[in-house]
Design an enzyme around this catalytic site. Structure first.
Site, mmCIF file in Angstrom:
data_model
loop_
_atom_site.group_PDB
_atom_site.id
_atom_site.type_symbol
_atom_site.label_atom_id
_atom_site.label_comp_id
_atom_site.label_asym_id
_atom_site.label_seq_id
_atom_site.Cartn_x
_atom_site.Cartn_y
_atom_site.Cartn_z
ATOM 1 N N LYS A 297 0.949 -1.125 -0.130
ATOM 2 C CA LYS A 297 0.114 0.102 0.032
ATOM 3 C C LYS A 297 0.964 1.458 -0.139
ATOM 4 O O LYS A 297 1.467 1.576 0.863
ATOM 5 C CB LYS A 297 -0.877 0.103 1.333
ATOM 6 C CG LYS A 297 -1.973 0.957 1.495
ATOM 7 C CD LYS A 297 -1.465 2.264 2.143
ATOM 8 C CE LYS A 297 -2.282 3.222 2.241
ATOM 9 N NZ LYS A 297 -2.013 4.187 1.377
ATOM 10 N N GLU B 246 10.186 2.534 10.448
ATOM 11 C CA GLU B 246 11.168 3.603 10.362
ATOM 12 C C GLU B 246 10.197 4.855 10.122
ATOM 13 O O GLU B 246 9.530 5.180 9.519
ATOM 14 C CB GLU B 246 11.749 3.554 8.835
ATOM 15 C CG GLU B 246 12.613 2.291 8.676
ATOM 16 C CD GLU B 246 13.843 2.233 9.864
ATOM 17 O OE1 GLU B 246 14.274 3.436 10.392
ATOM 18 O OE2 GLU B 246 14.375 1.278 10.307
ATOM 19 N N CYS C 235 13.757 11.797 6.004
ATOM 20 C CA CYS C 235 13.792 11.422 7.401
ATOM 21 C C CYS C 235 15.034 11.810 8.202
ATOM 22 O O CYS C 235 15.508 11.959 9.360
ATOM 23 C CB CYS C 235 13.395 9.980 7.784
ATOM 24 S SG CYS C 235 14.074 8.850 7.066
ATOM 25 N N GLU D 219 10.071 17.020 14.584
ATOM 26 C CA GLU D 219 10.382 16.722 13.227
ATOM 27 C C GLU D 219 9.582 17.964 12.334
ATOM 28 O O GLU D 219 8.308 17.680 12.233
ATOM 29 C CB GLU D 219 10.077 15.349 12.760
ATOM 30 C CG GLU D 219 10.599 15.075 11.342
ATOM 31 C CD GLU D 219 10.436 13.580 10.758
ATOM 32 O OE1 GLU D 219 9.306 13.034 10.890
ATOM 33 O OE2 GLU D 219 11.547 13.069 10.034
#
Ligand SMILES: NC(=O)C1=CN([C@@H]2O[C@H](COP(=O)(O)OP(=O)(O)OC[C@H]3O[C@@H](n4cnc5c(N)ncnc54)[C@H](OP(=O)(O)O)[C@@H]3O)[C@@H](O)[C@H]2O)C=CC1
Ligand SMILES: O=C(O)CCC(=O)C(=O)O
Length: 488
Positions: A179, A254, A288, A389
């Site tokens: 997906k 992750e 990231c 973040e």
């Protein structure tokens, strides 16, 4: 030379057939540089999800029995097909999520290399012989696949991340339900077309598009799923972990980073500036592993800052398809709003914006999600922009009295994905390697920059401790059987 990229509707790929959703609805994929539609994907329902998981479940025994070497050959085949479509797929990526064409081509080339790496695994060992205490016995380990693996990916690396999950899953004998992120699902569909053309048996790789809450959540909760691998936000990652743990299936996550770069008083400042800009602003900071905090020793703070601002002023922002553009738009309206929001938060909390941070306007800028990369100073460690973040082109400059304080500041977040130091002092390098809390430790190099043959993953809230890529992938995608044999 530009290739022609068609605006068409892409179907799900289930049991080797391209099938539309019964919903009759599609999700439109938008070019963040001009808001034009670049293609449409299925807004799938649980019905297609169930078909896909069932197909993968039915296929798993024959796929496991085919053997590792034959499975590897199909990945070589996929690599060749992707290579023949590199220009078109890279251009689709730039149009769909905004990164510049050279970056998109680099990523697609990396996808091809990852496929070849795991294709080669087809001919490598899948166990070890271990001496038994019984001299008449043979004892060995044998790796065995997990079964049906669910793969949920983000939009920021729409070729590399799906491939670094799908390729090892398949070569080690699992079947897959994939997906993709809705915002980059057209690029993902083209990657799946390459697998489809390579001729995998029915049900081995299945592709279902649709919303995260229906297809993503439904996949994790499906009783016939044996493992799940996810890259994306921390909030979704945590719910994936809870659902997987509740069902007792293997999972791998992750998630985010708040990656620091330390610049010491004896660093090569020009090199540090160049790499901080690459790490912080390439792909509009939407990695990231992007650099988001730069901690500079006081003695060189002013010189470094001046050089960084001067270099940032030269950055050209625009449509990533244009040759002289260094940084493309934010990937979506949502990323654009997140950027604007964090700029306001930074200012309101008392940080000083010393470069950029504005929305770009006029001409083509009015049609897309274009911003000027931002640099804040006077950022204190507890500020939101030093902790959360941002996933956008924003750098926070922080001053440190010495290396010890710099490392303490660097470690002062919940994340631990990637970290760099720029220094010419070997003792500082050794101290940094020992003390930094990060899965990727980089010396005189930008914080981003993952190599496909090496383990990739973070510490603390950045991941679940397991590693992806290289040989490390084998640990997640297989289980070990310990076999003991004795003659009768
Ligand atoms: N570590 C990384 O590499 C990444 C981090 N992020 C971080 O996440 C922020 C938001 O980005 P976003 O794309 O929304 O990230 P998400 O975590 O929402 O999306 C990642 C993937 O998870 C899917 N998903 C969403 N909700 C669920 C759910 N409830 N169950 C299962 N799967 C789900 C998404 O599908 P769908 O696209 O259909 O919603 C997508 O395929 C970014 O600003 C950034 O901070 C984002 C991308 C990558
Ligand atoms: O830096 C890279 O190449 C990969 C980073 C990554 O995995 C991500 O941003 O999701």
């Amino acid at each position: 030379m530009k290739t022609v990229v068609e605006t068409k509707t892409y179907n799900n790929f289930i049991n080797n057939e391209w099938i539309a959703s019964v919903s009759g609805e599609v999700i439109t994929s938008i070019n963040p540089a001009n808001k034009e539609a670049i293609g449409y994907v299925q807004k799938s329902t649980e019905e297609e999800l169930n078909q896909a998981v069932e197909a993968a479940h039915q296929a798993k025994k024959a796929w496991r029995k085919l053997g590792q070497a034959a499975r590897g050959q199909l990945l070589f085949q996929t690599a060749n097909i992707l290579e023949s479509r590199i220009d078109e797929i890279a251009e689709t990526m730039t149009k769909e999520m905004g990164k510049t064409l050279p970056e998109a081509k680099g990523e697609t080339a990396r996808g091809i290399a990852i496929l070849r790496y795991y294709a080669g695994e087809g001919m490598r060992k899948d166990g070890d012989v271990i001496p038994s205490t019984d001299k008449d016995a043979l004892m060995f380990t044998k790796r065995t696949p997990l079964g049906v693996v669910g793969i949920i990916t983000p939009w920021n690396f729409p070729v590399a991340i799906p491939i670094w999950k799908i390729a090892p899953a398949l070569v080690y004998g699992n079947t897959v339900v994939f997906k993709p992120a809705s915002e980059a699902a057209v690029t993902a569909a083209k990657v799946v077309e390459c697998f489809a053309e390579a001729g995998f048996p029915e049900g081995v790789l299945n592709f279902v598009t649709g919303s995260g809450s229906v297809i993503g959540q439904g996949l994790i909760d499906h009783p016939k799923l044996n493992a799940i691998t996810f890259t994306g936000s921390e909030s979704v990652g945590q719910s994936v972990a809870k659902a997987a743990a509740a069902r007792g299936i293997k999972f791998q996550l992750e998630m985010g980073g708040k990656n620091p770069v330390i610049v010491t008083k004896n660093a090569n400042l020009d090199q540090a500036v160049n790499e901080v800009i690459n790490g912080g602003f390439r792909s509009s900071g939407q990695k990231c592993t992007a650099t988001s905090r730069v901690i500079v020793e006081s003695e060189v703070y002013h010189e470094f800052k001046q050089k960084l601002v001067e270099a940032s002023e030269k950055i050209t922002v625009g449509n990533g398809l244009e040759e002289d553009v260094w940084m493309g738009p934010c990937a979506s309206e949502s990323q654009f709003n997140t950027f604007k929001n964090y700029i306001e938060i930074g200012k309101n909390e008392g940080a000083r914006l010393i470069h950029g941070g504005e929305v770009l306007t006029g001409g083509e800028y009015d049609n897309g999600f274009f911003v000027q990369p931002a640099i804040f100073e006077e950022v204190s460690p507890d500020m939101t922009i030093a902790q959360e973040e941002i996933f956008g082109p924003v750098i926070a400059l922080i001053r440190a009295a010495n290396l010890e304080e710099a490392i303490e500041l660097a470690n002062n977040t919940k994340y631990g994905l990637s970290a760099s130091i720029f220094t010419t002092d070997i003792s500082s390098i050794l101290e940094f390697i020992d003390e930094i809390e990060a899965g990727l430790v980089r010396i005189n190099a930008e914080s981003a920059g993952v190599e496909l043959q090496a383990p990739f993953g973070g510490m603390k809230a950045s991941s679940t401790g397991s590693r992806e890529q290289g040989e490390a992938a084998k640990e997640f995608y297989t289980a070990i059987k310990t076999v003991f044999i004795k003659g009768s």
